[in-house]
Structures are given as C-alpha cells and as structure tokens.
Design a protein around this motif. Structure first.
Motif, short mmCIF file in Angstrom:
data_model
loop_
_atom_site.label_atom_id
_atom_site.label_comp_id
_atom_site.label_asym_id
_atom_site.label_seq_id
_atom_site.Cartn_x
_atom_site.Cartn_y
_atom_site.Cartn_z
N LYS A 202 0.80 -1.22 0.00
CA LYS A 202 0.00 0.00 0.00
C LYS A 202 0.84 1.27 0.00
N ASN A 205 1.61 1.80 -3.56
CA ASN A 205 0.40 2.35 -4.19
C ASN A 205 0.30 3.85 -3.94
N ALA A 206 0.50 4.25 -2.69
CA ALA A 206 0.40 5.66 -2.32
C ALA A 206 1.47 6.49 -3.01
N VAL A 208 2.91 5.88 -5.82
CA VAL A 208 2.58 6.00 -7.25
C VAL A 208 1.42 6.98 -7.45
N CYS A 209 0.47 6.96 -6.51
CA CYS A 209 -0.66 7.92 -6.61
C CYS A 209 -0.18 9.36 -6.59
N ALA B 10 -4.83 5.42 -0.53
CA ALA B 10 -3.99 4.27 -0.92
C ALA B 10 -3.47 3.53 0.31
N CYS B 319 -2.63 2.11 -10.11
CA CYS B 319 -2.69 3.29 -9.26
C CYS B 319 -2.41 4.56 -10.05
#
Lengths: 561, 561
Positions: A202, A205-206, A208-209, B10, B319
């Motif tokens: 996660k 993911n963050a 990349v966001c 995320a 993402c």
C-alpha cells in the motif's frame, strides 16, 4: 527543422546528405531486422530502402540499431564535465542521456541548474535534465542551494527539461508534506522520477498515486515486477556500485514478463568502468547473455526509454527520427563499430564544446576560517564511533570508551572525521571518531560529500586536517592528501568541487595517482579512499553518519552524540 | 485532483470511496492477470490489493480490464450528438474516444470546432479531439468553413485537443504545399494523424518525414507492416463500411509481429452496428478469435492507444489511473457485464449532459433560393454519367448519348443528381445524370454530403427536387423524401445538418423508417439510399463525382462536363 528538405530528400527529389548502404537495421517497432540503406538529411533519417546520397558509406551488412538511451544518470559521479562525459558515453553508443544534476545543484542551487541546462545544449549527446526534487536532500545538513517548487517551476519550460528528478523523500510523500506535494503538483503534467527502494504494497500504491512514474532502485525481480504492475516504468540499473541487472533480467526471462515499460540506466558509473565496457551497451549485452532476446534488449535501450520520457524523435531507426545510430558487428556481443550522432560519425564530432560555466560554480568552496579548536571533540565516557565496513556503503555504530578511543588513535584503528560547511561560510562543522579507514601521519579530504557536498576530512592529526581544508579552498574543491604538514597530492575538481575541467585522458591518470597515494599512506585497501569518505556524510543510509550539523543516527533519524 | 486524498486512501488512512472486491485484473504493463481488490477515490484508482472501502462491490472473480479507447472516430457518422454517441460507446466498454470532427467543422468552421471542444467536456466518456486538417477537404467544392494553420493553432491548448487530425492531402504533403506544411509545422509538437491509403515506399517515407504519426487506412497486413516499420502507429479499423481487422490481425498473428505500436479504431460505424456488437470491444473479440492473445488485444485497445496519443492517466487498471473499467465475464467472448467511468457505474451516469450548441450550428442550412432552371442540364451529344456500383463507394464514368439519357430518364435507369451550396447562400449548384440509384416519382435529398456537406438531391423530376431542398432548409438539415409534390418523410439532422438532437432510442426507428420509405419508392436495395448518396459528392474517390462546382473526374483530378 525544415521538413520540406526532409520530404524532398525522402523522395530523392534532392539527394540525401548521407546514405549508409547495405545495413541490417533493427526495427524496434516490428521487432524485425530489415536489410536496406539508411538515408539522412539535416541529421534526420529520411528514408529506409534503396537510396543514393551526396555522401555514401557502405555498412557491408553490419547491424544498425538506434543510439542507446541512458535513462537515469548522475554525471557528477564521473567527475568530469557534462560535455566530456557525453563523449565517453557516445563512444559506446549512448546518444541520449537523461540526467539528474542533483549533486551540482545541491552545491550551486538555481544558478547551477541554469548553468547545467545551458551546458546541456552544448553536449554532443542529447542531454536531458530531470530537475532535482530534493535540494537539500535532508533537513539534517546545510547544502549550497535550496530549491522549492516555485524555484523548480522556472525551469520547466526549458527545452532540455523532461520533468522532476527522483523523489527520494518517500516519507515526505507518504505523509503528504506540503513542500513535497507542491513539487509533485507542479510537475503533474511531466514525468516524475521515483526513488523507492524496497517500498511495497500500500505504501507503493500511495507513492505512485503521488504522480511518480519511474523507479531505478529495484534490486530483485520481485521488486521490479511489483513496480511494473503498479504502472511504474522500471529502469534496470547497472552501475559501478549498484548492479541490479542480473537479478531483474533473469526474472524477466524466466517469467517472460512484458518489457515494454522497462528501460536501462547506470545511475552512477565511474569513468574507468565506462571506458572498459560502456554503459547501456553493457546493460544490453549482459541482458542478452542472461537470455533476453536481442530485440527486447535493444527496445529497452532505445524506444522504450524514449516512450517513457516522451521523447518523440529518438529511439528508432526510422523516418523522421534523429540519425543517432550505432553500427554493431553483431547483436550478441554488441561490439560497437561506429556511432553516428545526428548523422555525423562520432570521430568527426568537435570536442570544442564552448560550454561556459558560471563563475560561482568555479568558486564554490567557501568555508569559514577554521579555529584552533575546530576539530576538538569534547571528552566523554562513551562515544558513538562510525564503523566503516569493507566494500559496503552502510556503516556500523561502534560504542567505545574514552580509553578505547585513545588507544585506537595511537594504534591507528581510530581516526577523526570532520565535516566543514563550505558553501556559505557559516562556520558550521562537526567532528567525530571513525574506525576502519586506516591512514597514518596525515589527512585525506574531499569536497565530494553526498548529498550536500561540504568538506569532509579524515585524519590522525588536526594540523594536517586543517591544511587539507585550506588546500581544497585554494584549488576550489577536489580531493587532497596531506602528510606531515605538507600537501602531497591534490586532484582539483574545480566545477562545484565535484567535477574536473580536464579531459578524460588527462583526468584518469591523476585520479589513479591520488588513489594510490592514499593507499600508500595506509588507507584500507578494501575501500575507495575518496568514494567511501564521500558517503560518510549521507544521512539517509544506516547506521551512523556525520553532517556539518553533527553525528547522525540514520536508524533513529535524529542527531546523536 | 487532490493527490493528498489519493495518497491517504492508498494507505487506508482514509477509506477509499469504492472498492471492487475479488477481481481478476488484466495488468497491461506486465501482461499478467492479478487477483485482488480495486480501490477508487475521487474517480482515480488508488490501490490494487486487499482494501476496504466506504462502498464495496463484489466482482466475484470476474475479469476487470481498462476502459477501451476508440483511437479514431468520426462521431458525425452515427448521426447523433457527441454526448449521446458517447453513451452508446460507453455501454460497450469504450471510455475514451479520440475524434476528428472533420464533418461538422466543414459545415461550421471555427465556430463548430469551438462548440465541439466545449461539448467534449460534457461527454460521459473521455472525449478528445484531433483538429481537422483538411477544411475544406479539396479546392473543388465550397464548404461552410475554411481553416488555415493560424485558425487551428488557436485550439491547440484546449485540454481536449490532442493534435492535428488526419492529413488526407497526401499530394499536398509530398509536394510541400505551403498551406499544408504550415499546418504540419504548427503541430510538430503534438500527434499528427495520417491518412495514407496505399501510400508506400519512398512516398510513405516522405509522408512520415512530414511529422505524421498514425495511420488507420491499411487494408492488408503488408500495408500495415510497412507503416509500422516506418514508425507509424497503425490503428486497426473495423467500422461499418471499412473492415480491415481480419486481414491485418491475421497477418500479425501469422508473423508474430510486435503489437506495441498498434491500436484499434472504427473510423465510421453506424449506430445500428454499434448497438449490435459494440465498437472496440468487437475489435478485441474478433482479434482474439483470429488468434491474437487476449492480453495483446487488450493492450492494443487500451494502453497502446494511450501511449500513442500521449494520454497519461488512462489505459491501465493501476494506481493513479482513472477508474475507467470494464467488467467482463471472460476474455474470449468479451461479454461486457459492467462498465465504470471515473469509478461510477455506467447505469448511474446522468444523461442530462447540459451540452449547449451554437445557434449557427442549429441553423446551418442556408441555400440561395432556387431558380426555375436550377436543375437544367444543357443539351449535349454525349454526357459523362455517374454510374453507381452496387455495394461500393467507387463509381463508374458511363458515357451516354443524349438519346440514351432521354430513354433512361423514361425507363427509370437514369436520374438527375444535383448539389446545391447550402452554407453561405452563394447560389452555386451543379446538376448531372446518374445511373444505378432507382427511384420513381420523387426525390431523395440530404445535407450529409461528404466532405463539404452541401445539399445533394437525386430525383426524377425537378419539382420534387426543389421541394426536397426547401424541406431541408425548413428543418435545418437532414434526410428527406418527396413524392409527387409532397414530402413523405423527413428525418431532421438539425445539428449542422449532420446529427439529430434526439436520443438514440428515438432516432433509430425514424432512421429505419425513412430508409424503408426510400426503398419502397424504388431505390436500389443494393445501396443505402442516403449513405450512397452522401458519397457522390466526395471528389477524392474515383471515378466521377459531383460537387457544387460541377461534375468532377476524380482520376484526372479536374472538372469535366
């Protein structure tokens, strides 16, 4: 670019400037190898087929592939200037370099960045710049420059700017630090390079966001595959210190994973290593040895990198693309026979670059005068001592009593290490004890000290340490060795204290000499006398470091004593 | 976009808005199928993995692929408005449409283009525009608008503009016509779509040197492969009239050619066909039936198109990408179970689009008043007569004597065809003879007449032809049929004379009805009464056509008599 000339030359209404006859051309779009001539006008490929030209050269059935792209490199690590470095890359087939001038901008701030963008246009390769996102690298040190989002935005529209350089401040991203978010938002319409070693799940993911699009820090196939799945372009790194290619490419071959969002880089590769084997050419060769198809390896080295960075006219031997070409004897060993940049053979490219450097970049070593007690360390019962580890960049935190330190200083196992702020004469400095370096009767010092590049000095006596600082000030930065009160060798790195203004041929023997001098003075032969020293000031690497602000515990992320 | 919210979601620091649980996700970067949940916040994918959300929906192991991209489409061919068309695409999984409003801009010029760019932002799909490069399409006709390079440049910075639309004027490119070169130069920093049917060899090289990056006109594998080698992105077309997919994809499979620079499009596909099978979803399904791997087909339909057009946040389930998702029962038959746009199920998307159309676009039919002799044809010994060919867009040039024409008019094999300028009431018109259409006791007319969209009328008597023109003026454009002095049916296409303002459900039966009425009046059932008519004015297609300027020999590229 005059497209009328290209359109006419393509139809032979005007003869092309140059025709390379009888080539075996690797087509990166179809994955085919096509036999034909390559016609060039105004440095642009205007035709593949049968052509006559004003100038013709018979390639005699050799392979022609697009010039390689080094997708992420810190040129400062070569210790030569951008144009001189470009020539070294060019000889091995790299015609496009994507750089992050993180080091020099930490020294010279906006002035340095503007200067590098200016020099970029004088380089014989395509020389693109990712604007350094982390200047200073951490809040635990004093760098020469400080760049916030507003500063960076001023350089966005430069023709050589491709985006924001590697965002190393992963915690800052994950915690939405406003200064970090400002930079990410400011570059959301361009490529943002990542730097996310071992970031996963996660948190990845963050990360990349936030808008980050690439990563060059993967060390295993599994790490690379997770990042690929997560929409990151993976730049497979093979440099002097970090060698990740074997692990990643072996996994790619075994799992037959799609390589279209992968490219190659070196990050940091030393001049001697480059001279031996090249850069991206070596990555390609090694990948093929590991079982990757030559076509896929060449795609990674060329069109994939171009697509990842939005470069539209490089990375292919095809009409409308720059005539940046590598002539190869084969596509197994990748022996480079010849290189063309904009249709000009590398042997004919002028090395009179006309690069102009800002005066401040050539006078960047400005420490405050040292005091008699500058390198004093207050007496304590127990010390945290930096423990150098052979062949490693990490350090140990060694707890020593005062008596152990005294004995170590006498028997040569303990030395003093100091960092002296050198950009704005603040007088900031810190001194600590260190083990594992060796060295007798003298001092070794350098203005290359990641990432703020203050002066870092190691020695067995304060007087030689002071002489070393003075010498580096005198020559505007570099490496120096002092013995018994006298400078015995100095390698000036007068551009920002990081790079030599000399040619590579002049520079290499001087570098070899000073390294040997250091070893002769007792420096541990299992470390590099200067590179190891330069990493002792990098506060993000465990376990314990020193900056101009003090001894730093990189695990607790706070200063210590 | 608030990246802080994405970064927090995320990491589940805030619960994502929506989580699709237990999906089989096609990862277009690695080519893998990944099991996991898809977390969405603010319409953006923020996580793949195990997530909880404010709203959760169990996908129960179904496949999730990125929303499809229709890489080249003329929405006008559907005869419904852009937002209404978008809904039809959306139902079949297309979430991004790249359009060239060539037809409507030929009618309305800059006003129409500005209007379409405004409406684009109201569409429920991502709606991108390639600025029409050929308005008018040829110098042999009078269109409503004329756009030169300076006009086009004004629309470059619109957020929905991706580049310059298909450059159909291949001879203009190859001959370096200055007006063409000006347009190409003005868009050299963006994508330029090509249109190069059967262009090959050095002419193709020259065409590509002009900066053109795509082509959707290949009809054979060999043609597509040559264009791919030449650095063109090949958009494989499967529309209502042009069906190129089988030939190209069969070759791709047989030759195992790299598909990374290939995508899918429809160009022109009629509403009835879309309702039956979808658009890009159909291309994907048919490609897989032909042996292409589902992953490659999905990549072509998604990330490849996004890369070709420089779209950074669409084309992947990953993402940071838009939550434009297609839920599929399988990846063989591609049965669409559900579609999400920006994380919203298509069933919940409002169809109240608030699209506003410029008044001039709704009043675009302005012919000069007809005279009594408007449709007279001077008596000659020999006539060039347009010969319609069953099921084809090409025509024959039939040489007929005056007597043959008289007899043909009597026995119903010869009819009059006329084109009346309708944009600026210039009074320009031309009339000729035509065979192969059928029709008794009446006239058929339309304001859809490629590419200038003047009024085209066919009939067996001048009076009905005049009534038809008056009717189309009265309803602001569309299709009409007149019989024995009375209008028997009219389908208004009040937006530019090309598109209906009705919903698709209302529109389809009206279209079916008027087509049947035409057949009942004797129109040849081997042609479409209106579409065939609409192509009779297209001067670039052999052999003989009619524009408002006269009868045109498309092989000699000059007017005839």
């Amino acid at each position: 670019m005059n497209i009328n000339r290209l359109i006419n030359a393509a139809q032979e209404k005007e003869l092309p400037d140059l025709v390379l006859k009888n080539a075996k051309i690797v087509n990166v779009f179809t994955g085919e190898i096509i036999s034909g001539d390559i016609a060039v006008t105004d440095g642009i490929i205007v035709g593949i087929g049968e052509y006559n030209g004003k100038n013709e050269k018979n390639i005699s059935g050799k392979y022609v592939v697009p010039g390689f792209v080094n997708a992420h490199v810190h040129v400062e690590s070569s210790m030569i200037t951008p144009p001189v470095y470009s020539v070294e890359e060019l000889k091995w087939g790299t015609t496009t370099i994507i750089t992050d001038p993180h080091e020099i901008v930490n020294v010279g701030g906006c002035v340095a960045l503007a200067n590098i963008l200016d020099v970029a246009k004088k380089c014989p390769t395509n020389y693109y710049v990712m604007l350094p996102s982390c200047v200073p690298a951490t809040p635990f040190e004093h760098s020469g420059g400080v760049l916030n989002a507003d500063d960076l935005v001023k350089f966005k529209n430069d023709e050589c700017t491709l985006g924001l350089g590697e965002m190393m401040n992963v915690p800052g991203v994950l915690n939405c630090d406003s200064s970090v978010i400002d930079k990410l938002n400011a570059f959301s319409d361009m490529v943002i390079d990542g730097h996310s070693p071992m970031v996963s799940g996660k948190e990845l993911n963050a990360y990349v966001c936030s808008g980050v699009k690439t990563d060059h820090e993967s060390v295993t196939y599994e790490e690379a595959a997770e990042k690929l799945r997560c929409a990151m372009a993976v730049l497979v790194r093979e440099g002097s210190a970090s060698k990740n290619l074997k692990a990643i490419i072996s996994g790619v071959v075994k799992n037959n994973i799609d390589t279209s969002n992968m490219a190659f880089c070196t990050d940091d590769k030393h001049l001697a290593d480059i001279r031996k084997e090249g850069t991206i050419r070596f990555n390609v060769k090694k990948s093929v040895e590991l079982g990757l198809s030559p076509i896929k390896a060449i795609q990674m080295a060329t069109i994939n990198a171009a697509r990842i960075y939005g470069l539209k006219n490089i990375g292919a031997v095809a009409c409308g693309y720059k005539a940046d070409l590598v002539v190869l004897d084969d596509i197994e060993k990748f022996s480079v026979l010849d290189v063309y940049k904009d249709g000009v053979p590398v042997s004919e490219i002028s090395t009179d670059f006309n690069a102009v450097y800002d005066e401040s970049m050539l006078k960047s070593v400005n420490p405050a005068p040292l005091k008699d007690n500058s390198f004093d360390i207050p007496k304590k019962d127990i010390y945290n001592v930096i423990g150098i580890v052979d062949n490693q960049i990490i350090t140990e935190n060694i707890i020593m009593t005062d008596e152990e330190v005294r004995n170590g200083l006498k028997d040569g196992t303990v030395r003093k290490i100091a960092v002296v702020e050198r950009h704005h004469a603040t007088g900031n400095s810190a001194t600590a004890y260190i083990t594992g370096y060796g060295l007798k009767h003298g001092a070794v010092a350098t203005t290359v000290a990641h990432d703020s590049h203050n002066i870092i000095i190691i020695g067995d006596n304060d007087n030689d340490m002071k002489i070393a600082v003075d010498e580096l000030k005198r020559v505007n930065g570099g490496y120096t060795i002092v013995k018994d009160g006298k400078v015995v060798d100095t390698l000036p790195l007068e551009l920002g204290g990081l790079m030599s203004m000399k040619s590579a041929d002049e520079f290499i023997p001087l570098l070899d000499r000073i390294i040997n001098t250091a070893y002769e003075m007792g420096v541990n032969r299992n470390i590099d006398p200067f590179i190891t020293l330069s990493f002792m000031a990098l506060p993000v690497i465990p376990k314990i470091r020193i900056t101009d602000c003090g001894l730093f515990d990189a695990e607790k992320f706070s200063f210590t004593e």
